[in-house]
Design a protein around this motif. Sequence first.
Motif, mmCIF file in Angstrom:
data_model
loop_
_atom_site.group_PDB
_atom_site.id
_atom_site.type_symbol
_atom_site.label_atom_id
_atom_site.label_comp_id
_atom_site.label_asym_id
_atom_site.label_seq_id
_atom_site.Cartn_x
_atom_site.Cartn_y
_atom_site.Cartn_z
ATOM 1 N N ILE A 13 6.204 1.200 1.732
ATOM 2 C CA ILE A 13 7.080 2.220 1.156
ATOM 3 C C ILE A 13 8.337 1.562 0.586
ATOM 4 N N ALA A 14 8.885 0.617 1.332
ATOM 5 C CA ALA A 14 10.082 -0.097 0.851
ATOM 6 C C ALA A 14 9.788 -0.834 -0.449
ATOM 7 N N SER A 15 8.597 -1.396 -0.588
ATOM 8 C CA SER A 15 8.258 -2.114 -1.820
ATOM 9 C C SER A 15 8.220 -1.162 -3.019
ATOM 10 N N ILE A 16 7.772 0.050 -2.788
ATOM 11 C CA ILE A 16 7.753 1.064 -3.851
ATOM 12 C C ILE A 16 9.184 1.435 -4.238
ATOM 13 N N LEU A 17 10.007 1.659 -3.225
ATOM 14 C CA LEU A 17 11.398 2.030 -3.484
ATOM 15 C C LEU A 17 12.158 0.901 -4.171
ATOM 16 N N ASP A 18 11.840 -0.341 -3.807
ATOM 17 C CA ASP A 18 12.482 -1.488 -4.467
ATOM 18 C C ASP A 18 12.161 -1.507 -5.956
ATOM 19 N N LEU A 19 10.908 -1.273 -6.297
ATOM 20 C CA LEU A 19 10.517 -1.227 -7.707
ATOM 21 C C LEU A 19 11.288 -0.131 -8.444
ATOM 22 N N ARG A 20 11.391 1.027 -7.831
ATOM 23 C CA ARG A 20 12.100 2.147 -8.449
ATOM 24 C C ARG A 20 13.583 1.797 -8.622
ATOM 25 N N ARG A 21 14.163 1.156 -7.593
ATOM 26 C CA ARG A 21 15.575 0.752 -7.661
ATOM 27 C C ARG A 21 15.821 -0.239 -8.798
ATOM 28 N N GLU A 22 14.821 -1.078 -9.063
ATOM 29 C CA GLU A 22 14.919 -2.077 -10.133
ATOM 30 C C GLU A 22 14.669 -1.459 -11.506
ATOM 31 N N GLY A 23 14.364 -0.159 -11.540
ATOM 32 C CA GLY A 23 14.155 0.520 -12.807
ATOM 33 C C GLY A 23 12.706 0.571 -13.261
ATOM 34 N N ALA A 24 11.807 0.019 -12.464
ATOM 35 C CA ALA A 24 10.389 0.028 -12.815
ATOM 36 C C ALA A 24 9.745 1.332 -12.355
ATOM 37 N N VAL A 25 8.700 1.726 -13.051
ATOM 38 C CA VAL A 25 7.890 2.873 -12.621
ATOM 39 C C VAL A 25 6.821 2.305 -11.683
ATOM 40 N N PRO A 26 6.825 2.706 -10.418
ATOM 41 C CA PRO A 26 5.959 2.057 -9.430
ATOM 42 C C PRO A 26 4.535 2.586 -9.343
#
Length: 134
Positions: A63-76
């Motif tokens: 879940i954290a890896s998904i949120l990290d992608l979103r935080r970086e501006g990527a669509v996860p």
Amino acid sequence: MRIGEVAEQSGLAPQTIRFYEREGLLPEPARGPNGYREYDATVLGRLAFVRGAQAAGLSLAEIASILDLRREGAVPCSHVQSLLHAKLAEVRARRRELEELEVDLEGLLARSEELDPADCSDAQVCHVIAADRR
């Protein structure tokens, strides 16, 4: 909104919300002059996402890896899809393991009905589960 209100609206315990904060699943909330956490309404959506991801079998690290992608501006979405494919493969493998265990347990139970407890030695501990049962 304070942590009690977030807990009530999300159905989670305040300790769980604090844990999610420590794990980086929630952004650090603002603090009021009294030191209390002050959340905005977006935290409810984030908590709903975390709960939904957990219900799908994802770990907190996933879940954290998904949120990290979103935080970086990527669509996860593609990352989520690959996690879900992997989770499905794990579930299918686990189901096969459980089916094999079911067969083994049925065999042990059938064996237990045929054996005489008087024939069980101290060395075997229990001859129903003896190493040479097959």
